[in-house]
Design an enzyme around this catalytic site. Structure first.
Site, PDB file in Angstrom:
ATOM      1  N   THR A 150      20.824  34.638   2.202  1.00  0.00           N
ATOM      2  CA  THR A 150      20.988  34.906   3.629  1.00  0.00           C
ATOM      3  C   THR A 150      22.216  34.229   4.229  1.00  0.00           C
ATOM      4  O   THR A 150      22.862  34.783   5.105  1.00  0.00           O
ATOM      5  CB  THR A 150      19.727  34.460   4.387  1.00  0.00           C
ATOM      6  OG1 THR A 150      19.353  33.179   3.895  1.00  0.00           O
ATOM      7  CG2 THR A 150      18.592  35.433   4.200  1.00  0.00           C
ATOM      8  N   ASN A 151      22.491  33.024   3.791  1.00  0.00           N
ATOM      9  CA  ASN A 151      23.659  32.290   4.309  1.00  0.00           C
ATOM     10  C   ASN A 151      24.487  31.812   3.120  1.00  0.00           C
ATOM     11  O   ASN A 151      24.654  30.612   2.921  1.00  0.00           O
ATOM     12  CB  ASN A 151      23.225  31.070   5.127  1.00  0.00           C
ATOM     13  CG  ASN A 151      22.166  31.412   6.147  1.00  0.00           C
ATOM     14  OD1 ASN A 151      22.381  32.254   7.008  1.00  0.00           O
ATOM     15  ND2 ASN A 151      21.015  30.791   6.032  1.00  0.00           N
TER      16      ASN A 151
ATOM     17  N   HIS B 290      -1.875 -36.523   7.267  1.00  0.00           N
ATOM     18  CA  HIS B 290      -1.153 -35.556   8.114  1.00  0.00           C
ATOM     19  C   HIS B 290       0.352 -35.746   7.972  1.00  0.00           C
ATOM     20  O   HIS B 290       1.109 -34.784   7.802  1.00  0.00           O
ATOM     21  CB  HIS B 290      -1.518 -35.752   9.602  1.00  0.00           C
ATOM     22  CG  HIS B 290      -2.929 -35.406   9.928  1.00  0.00           C
ATOM     23  ND1 HIS B 290      -3.594 -35.922  11.001  1.00  0.00           N
ATOM     24  CD2 HIS B 290      -3.817 -34.588   9.290  1.00  0.00           C
ATOM     25  CE1 HIS B 290      -4.826 -35.447  11.037  1.00  0.00           C
ATOM     26  NE2 HIS B 290      -4.984 -34.629  10.012  1.00  0.00           N
TER      27      HIS B 290
ATOM     28  N   CYS C 158      16.563  31.309   9.022  1.00  0.00           N
ATOM     29  CA  CYS C 158      15.101  31.156   8.957  1.00  0.00           C
ATOM     30  C   CYS C 158      14.520  30.416  10.160  1.00  0.00           C
ATOM     31  O   CYS C 158      13.307  30.348  10.318  1.00  0.00           O
ATOM     32  CB  CYS C 158      14.690  30.482   7.662  1.00  0.00           C
ATOM     33  SG  CYS C 158      15.615  28.984   7.339  1.00  0.00           S
TER      34      CYS C 158
ATOM     35  N   ASP D 260      -6.603 -40.272   7.511  1.00  0.00           N
ATOM     36  CA  ASP D 260      -6.377 -38.886   7.937  1.00  0.00           C
ATOM     37  C   ASP D 260      -4.973 -38.775   8.548  1.00  0.00           C
ATOM     38  O   ASP D 260      -4.191 -37.871   8.219  1.00  0.00           O
ATOM     39  CB  ASP D 260      -7.445 -38.481   8.957  1.00  0.00           C
ATOM     40  CG  ASP D 260      -7.385 -37.003   9.329  1.00  0.00           C
ATOM     41  OD1 ASP D 260      -6.901 -36.209   8.488  1.00  0.00           O
ATOM     42  OD2 ASP D 260      -7.822 -36.643  10.445  1.00  0.00           O
TER      43      ASP D 260
ATOM     44  N   HIS E  34      -5.385 -31.215   2.464  1.00  0.00           N
ATOM     45  CA  HIS E  34      -6.377 -30.870   3.480  1.00  0.00           C
ATOM     46  C   HIS E  34      -7.292 -29.748   3.009  1.00  0.00           C
ATOM     47  O   HIS E  34      -8.486 -29.762   3.294  1.00  0.00           O
ATOM     48  CB  HIS E  34      -5.688 -30.513   4.797  1.00  0.00           C
ATOM     49  CG  HIS E  34      -5.589 -31.675   5.732  1.00  0.00           C
ATOM     50  ND1 HIS E  34      -4.673 -32.686   5.546  1.00  0.00           N
ATOM     51  CD2 HIS E  34      -6.323 -32.022   6.838  1.00  0.00           C
ATOM     52  CE1 HIS E  34      -4.839 -33.592   6.505  1.00  0.00           C
ATOM     53  NE2 HIS E  34      -5.831 -33.211   7.301  1.00  0.00           N
TER      54      HIS E  34
ATOM     55  N   SER F 116     -13.514 -33.842  18.000  1.00  0.00           N
ATOM     56  CA  SER F 116     -14.510 -32.811  18.313  1.00  0.00           C
ATOM     57  C   SER F 116     -14.576 -32.546  19.813  1.00  0.00           C
ATOM     58  O   SER F 116     -14.633 -31.394  20.248  1.00  0.00           O
ATOM     59  CB  SER F 116     -15.892 -33.251  17.834  1.00  0.00           C
ATOM     60  OG  SER F 116     -15.831 -33.569  16.476  1.00  0.00           O
TER      61      SER F 116
HETATM   62 FE   LIG Z   1      -6.838 -34.055   9.032  1.00  0.00          FE
END
Ligand SMILES: [Fe+2]
Lengths: 91, 876
Positions: free
Chosen positions: B121-122, B658, B253, B654, B723, B547
């Protein structure tokens, strides 16, 4: 590389010519060193000629050594899987 | 050589191999070319093509007998000029795009040899378009044209090839199969040197391309629905549709197939069509047309009609139409087999449908779209943006053309800013890999060069920290309409609450909320929120250990954001910046949280963490977000003077853990290092004193500060594998947190100092530095040693000695846990530890087997140091 090696300096403008010359030299089964140092770009004719040269060398147990191959040309050789059919010497 | 060649003779195979072979050499050689080289060649072939645009159009007409000469010339020119305009300034060699702010670059890599199938077609325009794309991207192409169009294609390729090679392109860059056959195509598709198949052709060719196992680009079949909506500009729409549908006799198309027209404008539209040279078919004519131009068995268009003029089709069908008729309009009442003209018709026959409503119109458009046109093209004429939006959402088409002609619109660059193309990707709807207008980027492998980037880091802590004796007095500066003190009964009894009360400005309404001295559970938090609500509190003072402060953080969160789902907010994450959940922003209300710690360990007064006990599930979850950090911390040693010895040791160890973990964390930064190193130094110096002489206020004060300073480090650098293991051991055997940390600490130091079996991905660190940092700590403590290994060993020894001095248990065995019981517990402990987020910032990535080994070491215990050798001479 043996001391009997034939040496062909490739023309940067037309590397294919030198590669074709090398085909004559390797026919006896010797070694041909192609000096690529001045060639910055590999054209299709040279690539085709090198494929043919590798075929000739394989047919007569000759050895093709390429020296001074630039990284762009090495890539072309690799893409055409030609690097395994010749010996490439690093400077 | 390819494998599948049963139907080809040796000469043909040699011929095809030759074409591919020379293209392979050209593609390899082409990799050496620069941007300037390819741009020069592209311009040369475009100019050569423009010169031959008419001649090639003529050849195409003569060979294919499809379409219109004038339009084919236009198509050739669009393929050259518009495509050139698109590619001319675009880089295609080397770095083609850069994103410096992201450290990313894209580098172009040619694909190699492309097998290109082109349509009947083309024919010439498609070849011109593909030649430009191939040269621009440094690729070689073997063209396999439609068997009924190969001569004109071959001539097009010849013109392009000669111009390209003349301007420096590698020999063999284009090849064209002479008199191609289906077996040729099959052979080439499976040829090992063919890297990409670009199949612009019928569905059979496209399917074969995709089935070859090679990367392929394909186009799908079209069946373009058009919605002519009642707000459309009718004059423009009708002209556009006629222009498009008659362009090259409808061979593109993407051209219009069925126009769905709103009832309100239907008659006007048809009148307009008729006025501009269209023939409106009667019911009977429509039926005749359908019978002739559509194959009743397959439901597909008859090839003899493709690309023919409306007059010729009418004549063939026996319809009497005016001599100037350019388009046949066939009203249909539905879509499907009963309405043969509802399919794709690559000739100037257009179906029309009268829709009673927008809903009906959209439904019919979807039906047309699904009747063979999925993923291709759709058109809408409307001035109603909402309906355009609905249409775009409902129709599956790679191109949705708005208020412009479908065929020329889809080609791109003429009526819109889409990429110019002669190959329409149709996505999965059309069995293709893309919905793009195929363009030069589809002929490139893009290599992403990704440079190492450094993520933004931070150092976030409360902006007010008051310390030293009587720091509590600073409460006076904080005005409050209503304050709630969250604490525990014991601290009330000890008179600590009273100390706080006295420091709060007079006349401030105060309520004391005493909660159990244990890690908070949800019930406690919710009760606290209720109290805050009743008090309409604007200030919370958390007085207690970790806590109590954690409970207050959660109360504040739930008070400000009642909708917060704590369970969801506790979801695990790797990187706080990329976490799945987001903490709520709050309702604009502000509540000040002031934390006054009464232990010297957790540092909760400055951390963004809060632990919550989930009784229902029997587990503990940790929430982490900087919005949880208290606003003010008051680190007043008078609240810790009466800490029992054992609690002093536990919390002190602790604190030391850390600091040591933050110091070697993968998130450590110069900011956190400063704090970590200082906290380590202070803990080594003052913990033994605070432990042995509880009333030494200077030592107490320094340990209180050390805990806060260590927390500043780990709030930003996090902790590590120590930890994770301590949490597991603590939970399983009921060992206090600090004690569990102490049991692991010497073993983890030695573990992190060794060469890791597995490195932790850590983009912010330039090397593995844990051992060097430990050596630095040893130097800071004046422990001596020459080499890094010696210094690390000295640090481990000094830590062991400190643990001895504060009478920490030497082993888990010593805690009364039997060896068999412990061995049995190891798998569960390892699982618990591996689930714990703490290790994710550890410098060494722990293997499960390594966690088990560390636990066994902790069970057997540390070396016992009878003398104080390692600590002697320490300059701290
Ligand atoms: Fe701790």
């Amino acid at each position: 590389m043996t001391s009997h090696a034939e040496r062909v300096e490739l023309d940067p403008e037309c590397p294919a010519r030198g590669v074709r010359e090398a085909a004559e030299k390797v026919k006896g089964g010797g070694e041909v060193v192609l000096e690529f140092g001045g060639v910055l770009r590999m054209d299709a004719a040279a690539a085709k000629a090198l494929e043919e040269l590798a075929g000739v060398a394989e047919g007569c147990e000759g050895r093709i050594v390429l020296r001074g191959v630039k990284i762009g040309i090495y890539r072309v050789l690799k893409q055409l899987r030609l690097e395994r059919r010749v010996t490439i010497v690093c400077e | 050589m390819a494998q599948n060649h049963a139907e080809l003779d040796r000469d043909r195979i040699e011929y095809l191999d030759g074409l591919v072979g020379q293209a392979g050499i050209a593609a390899a050689v082409f990799t050496q070319y620069t941007q300037e080289d390819v741009d020069r060649i592209v311009k040369a072939i475009v100019l050569a093509g423009l010169e031959q645009a008419q001649a090639l159009a003529q050849l195409a007409i003569e060979e294919t007998r499809l379409g219109l000469f004038e339009d084919k010339v236009i198509k050739n020119m669009v393929a050259l000029e518009f495509v050139y305009d698109y590619v001319r300034d675009k880089p295609s060699v080397g770095v083609i795009r850069e994103y410096p702010e992201r450290g990313l670059a894209e580098v172009a890599e040619p694909v190699g040899v492309i097998l290109s199938l082109t349509p009947v077609t083309n024919p010439t325009s498609t070849v011109l378009f593909k030649c430009i794309m191939a040269i621009k991207t440094r690729n070689a192409v073997v063209f396999a044209a439609h068997p009924k169009a190969w001569r004109c294609c071959q001539e097009t390729v010849r013109i392009m090839y000669e111009a390209a090679v003349k301007h420096g392109a590698p020999e063999g860059v284009f090849g064209c199969v002479e008199a191609p056959t289906i077996p040729d195509n099959v052979y080439l598709m499976h040829h090992p040197e063919i890297r990409l198949i670009d199949a612009t052709g019928g569905p059979g060719a496209v399917k074969a391309a995709y089935s070859s196992g090679k990367p392929a680009l394909g186009v799908g079949a079209g069946n373009t629905p058009v919605y002519l909506e009642k707000t459309a500009q009718v004059d423009m729409a009708v002209v556009d549709i006629i222009t498009s549908k008659t362009f090259d006799n409808g061979t593109i198309c993407a051209s219009e197939q069925t126009v769905v027209i709103d009832d309100e404008i239907y008659d006007v539209v048809l009148e307009k069509f008729a006025e501009l040279g269209s023939h409106i078919c009667s019911e009977q004519e429509t039926a005749t047309l359908g019978r002739v131009v559509i194959n009743a068995e397959t439901g597909a268009m008859q090839p003899m009609a493709v690309g023919q003029k409306a007059l010729d089709i009418a004549r063939f069908c026996g319809l009497r139409v005016a001599a100037e008729t350019k388009l046949l309009i066939a009203p249909i009442a539905g879509v499907g087999r009963e309405y043969p003209l509802s399919v794709e018709k690559l000739f100037p026959v257009l179906a029309v449908y009268r829709a009673k409503s927008t809903e009906e119109a959209l439904r019919v458009c979807i039906d047309v779209n699904h009747a063979g046109g999925l993923g291709h093209t759709a058109v809408i004429f409307s001035r109603n943006e909402e309906i355009i939006g609905q249409f775009s959402e409902a129709i599956n088409a790679g191109r949705i053309i708005v208020n412009s002609p479908g065929s020329i619109g889809a080609l791109g660059g003429v009526y819109n800013d889409m990429v110019p193309t002669f190959s329409f990707g149709c996505g999965t709807g059309g069995g293709n890999s893309t919905t793009d207008n195929v363009n030069m980027y589809h002929y490139l492998n893009l290599k992403r060069v990704a440079r190492r980037t450094q993520a933004h880091m931070w150092f976030r802590i409360p902006n007010q920290i008051y310390f030293n004796r009587n720091a509590v007095e600073n409460l006076r500066q904080f005005a409050s309409r209503s304050t709630v003190i969250v604490t525990n009964p014991q601290l009330e009894q000890m008179g600590h609450v009273e100390l706080v009360r006295r420091a709060i400005p007079a006349n401030t309404p105060i309520r004391v909320l005493s909660i159990p001295d244990a890690e908070p559970e949800l019930r406690v938090v919710l009760e606290g929120v209720e109290a805050l609500r009743m008090q309409e509190a604007d200030q919370i003072i958390a007085l207690g250990g970790g806590s109590v402060i954690d409970a207050a953080k959660l109360m504040k969160l739930m008070y400000l954001c009642p909708e917060a789902d704590l369970e969801e907010l506790a979801a695990p994450f790797l990187d706080i910046r990329k976490r799945v959940v987001r903490f709520p922003a709050g309702n604009g209300k502000t509540v000040r949280l002031i934390a006054i710690p009464t232990t010297s360990g957790t540092g909760s007064e400055v951390t963004p963490f809060a632990v919550l006990i989930d009784r229902a599930r029997g587990r503990k979850v940790t929430l982490a977000d900087y919005s949880l950090s208290p606003d003010v911390a008051i680190v007043d040693p008078q609240f810790v003077m009466s800490m029992p010895k054992r609690l002093t040791a536990d919390t002190g160890i602790d604190c030391l853990t850390h600091a040591l973990e933050a110091g070697v964390s993968i998130h450590a930064s110069p900011y956190t290092d400063t704090n970590a190193m200082q906290a380590i130094r202070m803990a080594f110096q003052y913990l033994p004193v605070a432990y042995e002489k509880p009333m030494d206020e200077a030592a107490r004060s320094m340990m209180h500060n050390a805990a806060c300073i260590a927390a500043m480090a780990f709030s930003n650098a996090s902790v590590g594998v120590n930890h994770a293991l301590a949490h597991a051991v603590g939970a399983r055997f009921g060992i206090s947190h600090g004690r569990a940390n102490g049991l692991m600490l010497p073993h983890v130091l030695a573990y992190n100092a060794a060469v890791p079996a597995k490195f932790m991905p850590s983009p912010n660190q330039r090397a593995y530095t844990a051992h060097k940092k430990y050596a630095m700590v040893a130097d800071l403590l004046g422990l001596g040693g020459e080499t890094i290994a010696e210094k690390v060993d000295k640090l481990v020894a000094a830590t062991e000695e400190l643990l001895e001095r504060v009478e920490m248990p030497r082993s888990i065995r010593e805690m009364g846990i039997g060896e068999e019981e412990f061995e049995r517990a190891i798998p569960e402990l390892v699982k618990y530890a591996f689930d714990d987020p703490s290790w994710r910032s550890n410098p060494r990535m722990p293997l499960v087997s390594e966690l088990a080994e560390l636990l066994r070491k902790a069970y057997r215990g540390r070396r016992v140091r009878e003398t104080v050798g390692a600590m002697e001479g320490a300059r701290v």
